[in-house]
Scaffold this motif. Structure first.
Motif, short mmCIF file in Angstrom:
data_model
loop_
_atom_site.label_atom_id
_atom_site.label_comp_id
_atom_site.label_asym_id
_atom_site.label_seq_id
_atom_site.Cartn_x
_atom_site.Cartn_y
_atom_site.Cartn_z
N GLY A 204 -2.29 -7.46 -7.68
CA GLY A 204 -1.72 -5.91 -7.31
C GLY A 204 -2.87 -5.09 -6.96
O GLY A 204 -3.87 -5.62 -7.13
N PRO A 205 -1.87 -4.19 -6.16
CA PRO A 205 -3.18 -3.36 -6.45
C PRO A 205 -3.98 -2.31 -6.71
O PRO A 205 -4.77 -1.41 -6.71
N ILE A 206 -3.32 -1.93 -7.61
CA ILE A 206 -3.00 -0.98 -8.43
C ILE A 206 -4.86 -0.64 -9.28
O ILE A 206 -5.89 0.23 -9.49
N ALA A 209 -7.59 0.50 -6.69
CA ALA A 209 -7.10 1.46 -5.61
C ALA A 209 -7.05 2.35 -6.53
O ALA A 209 -7.71 3.52 -5.95
N GLU A 386 -7.08 -6.05 -2.40
CA GLU A 386 -6.47 -5.56 -1.78
C GLU A 386 -4.42 -5.67 -2.18
O GLU A 386 -3.93 -5.90 -1.56
N HIS B 236 3.74 -8.14 -2.39
CA HIS B 236 4.48 -8.84 -3.59
C HIS B 236 5.45 -7.69 -4.62
O HIS B 236 5.61 -6.59 -4.11
N THR B 239 4.64 -6.74 -7.66
CA THR B 239 3.53 -5.82 -7.90
C THR B 239 3.05 -4.62 -6.93
O THR B 239 2.48 -3.67 -7.04
N THR B 240 3.67 -4.28 -6.23
CA THR B 240 3.49 -3.74 -4.65
C THR B 240 3.89 -2.27 -4.95
O THR B 240 5.24 -2.32 -4.69
N PRO B 241 3.19 -1.24 -5.26
CA PRO B 241 4.25 0.26 -5.90
C PRO B 241 4.56 0.30 -4.81
O PRO B 241 4.22 -0.06 -3.16
N ARG B 244 2.92 2.37 -1.24
CA ARG B 244 1.97 1.40 -1.16
C ARG B 244 2.90 0.78 -0.08
O ARG B 244 1.39 -0.67 0.59
#
Lengths: 420, 420
Positions: A204-206, A209, A386, B236, B239-241, B244
């Motif tokens: 995931g991107p957290i 980010a 990413e 995903h 996992t992707t808020p 975003r």
């Protein structure tokens, strides 16, 4: 264990060795576009296990397997009879997977054990490096097969009888895999474990980010899947007034829009996805007679997940626009919370090592989920580029991989030396 | 012509003969489920034309064809050199079509001519019964091919070169059809026509719902087709808020919901349909990277159609949710208004015959569209069961078919006797 010793274990982590082993494993099942296709219980899975066993054997670590083929590679402790601390993840990939998903948790675990050996460090408890069988589930469903069978959440016999698309059973594929990566030791399913900790790319991107290197995972969020089928009536797009229509796609649009409103939250914690959509007859000038969509709903809090999921049918009913519909729940998996003690240990270790860190929710599921009910468990996340995984583009940075392995090694040392 | 004579022409319509001929024609291409598969320029089309020519020949009516195979069967008038009044429709069907769509306009026209002959009625102008080639367009696109070529809206040479899915050209299929239903006479494209009137089943639910037998068609509504493609980013689902994401289907839902609001009207005159939808990768746990949908927009008023269609792109832009998108207009067809004089003649005739009637908009397109620019034109609708057409379930009631043929015969007699 004194503070100096902990620092030196972290320093003993060899980032180059860790990276090199990822690149060596990535050759097994390498794809033309830079990814890896190493599906569970394939010849490539056997080769990867054999390569890992070779590295382990060079350090004197001995492997054994349980009846579903989960591989346990032991670094002994002073107390040979004690339940081990376990770390690891999986070596299998998606058909167009990457070099890091799963593999990182295995190789970071191996690196931690090797760093201990490099230092001559002895732990009280044995530490087992685990390779869970078939985490991805892309060849043989379901996902997290090995850890689920180990934990008793899936029956062994039915799982061994599962067949892939070519008709090959798990039983036969497992025999071939174990023949390619032979070990002498045998372990039962569900043996006692003192503690479990798994390192993994975030998927995931957290972290990326927010610029953090280490995620102390607090919980694997819960998941509910729904299939919504809507039946309206086909009609001529030119001649049928709107008020006389029963338009299945128009109902789907109203339902999805309302479900998006239901699941909108200030903190952006709810995961709501409509990923699959079908319309019939799917002709531009025919009012749709049928629409179908899936809902993937996730939340770390069981009560919230229950409350939101339980409202889906009522929201659909309020937006059915004269159509008939059914809502079927196809998967339900409750949130799995990790041990606060292990979350704290990860956070404290990262802080002590000067690594940026945060607590984080796991959006994806992991083998660690099936350990949460059995022993103190936790996970360490590192960033991936990413947030991409399950893709040949999957990428992670060597310095993040090293940082994660340092935290893992320190926490493993702490867990394997702690009093009962 | 006196009132008594008009009444007797309507009375001379033989509803049994009209029904029987529908049933005889329905055997050519009959499907197991009670429908008809008689696609344009197929062997079945040739057989149907030959059957019609046989009935015509028995009354001394002679056929001729133009270069695209439109068939004109003449009942002579006193003024042999005058431009004819033309009536008719088409004999071809959809692959799973019914017994009435198109066929009714041809057989009601034949019945009108036969009733005139039964009465020994002579008209001043000749009357041509036309069978337009390939109205449905299901084998060879586009729809209303024959009438469009006749009117110069499609070029003859390119149309003759059009091939079906098996690679057969219109030219070759037409030669085979004409060989199966030979006529000696030849007619040019676009010859002068004094007036045109076509009977047809409504293909919509309005006459049935309002309990009317006769629809005096005022206009064929205009049509604009759009294809909207949205490009977001796969991610995903776990996992992707949401903040975003660039979720292509979520954007599609917002766009369609906003377009439904744009096109909502009190009078329920606008036809707005999203009939085709695609989502990729179409996996339950992946945020969609691509969505596609079609818009079928129709309205009888050109200015309204222009205003609504021209707003689609702006509405999509306001609801794109961070995705890229394109709006392509794939078809545009302006509304085609019928002659007020003919609409009045249909209404007045229905009233005089004591048949319930109303003015009505045609939601579907028809060959009559291409006559509106050439001569005073009109259409007569009769109800069909539940508005269903293009279906093996298509059905119409004998008493409605008789009523429509009575009005058609009376109006034809009026048009063919009116002063220049």
């Amino acid at each position: 264990m004194g503070n100096g010793e902990k620092t030196s274990l972290a320093s003993a982590i060899d980032g180059n060795r860790l990276w090199r082993r990822h690149m060596e494993l990535a050759r097994i099942g390498a794809t033309a576009r830079g990814g890896v296709n190493r599906q569970a219980l394939s010849p490539e899975d056997g080769k990867a296990r054999a390569m890992l066993l070779g590295w382990a054997a060079a350090r004197g670590f001995v492997g054994s397997v349980d009846p579903i083929g989960n591989l346990f590679i032991r670094r002994p402790g002073r107390d040979a009879a004690a339940a081990p601390v376990v770390t690891g993840s999986h070596l299998d990939t998606q058909p167009t997977g990457g070099k890091f998903d799963g593999i990182y948790g295995v190789l970071a675990g191996l690196e931690a054990l090797e760093a201990m050996s490099d230092l001559g460090l002895r732990t009280r408890l044995p530490i087992d490096l685990v390779v869970w069988t078939n985490e991805e589930g892309s060849r043989f469903p379901p996902t997290t097969m090995g850890s689920a069978v180990f934990a008793g959440a899936l029956p062994l016999d039915r799982t061994l009888a599962t067949r892939d698309a070519a008709g090959v059973s798990v039983d036969d594929a497992l025999a071939a895999t174990l023949a390619a990566a032979p070990v002498e030791g045998r372990r039962p399913l569900g043996f006692p474990i003192a503690a479990y900790i798994e390192a993994h790319i975030e998927q995931g991107p957290i972290l990326e980010a927010t610029g953090k290197m280490i995620g102390a995972v607090t919980v694997i969020q819960g998941l509910r899947w729904f299939s919504i089928e809507i039946l309206g009536q086909a009609a001529h797009a030119g001649t049928t007034p709107r008020r006389r229509r029963r338009d299945a796609f128009s109902a789907a649009v109203a339902m999805v829009a309302a479900l998006e409103r239901l699941t909108a939250d200030e903190t952006d914690t709810v995961r709501f996805t409509v990923g699959r959509v079908e319309v019939a007859p799917n002709s531009p000038n025919t009012v749709p007679s049928r629409a179908f969509f899936t809902v993937d709903l996730r939340h770390p809090d069981a009560a919230t997940l229950a409350r939101l999921g339980d409202q889906i049918e009522a929201v659909c009913r309020a937006n059915a626009r004269g159509c008939e519909f059914t809502v079927a729940e196809t998967i339900r998996s409750e949130p799995a919370a990790f041990s606060p003690a292990i979350v704290s240990a990860v956070t404290a270790t990262a802080r002590r090592l000067g690594l940026s860190h945060m607590e984080i929710v796991s959006g994806a599921t992991h083998d660690a989920k099936f350990m949460t009910g059995r022993c103190p468990s936790g996970m360490i996340f590192i960033p991936c580029r990413e947030g991409v995984s399950h893709s040949e583009e999957e990428d992670a940075r060597p310095e993040h991989m090293t940082a994660g392995a340092r935290v893992l090694a320190e926490v493993l040392a702490e867990l394997s030396n702690s009093a009962e």
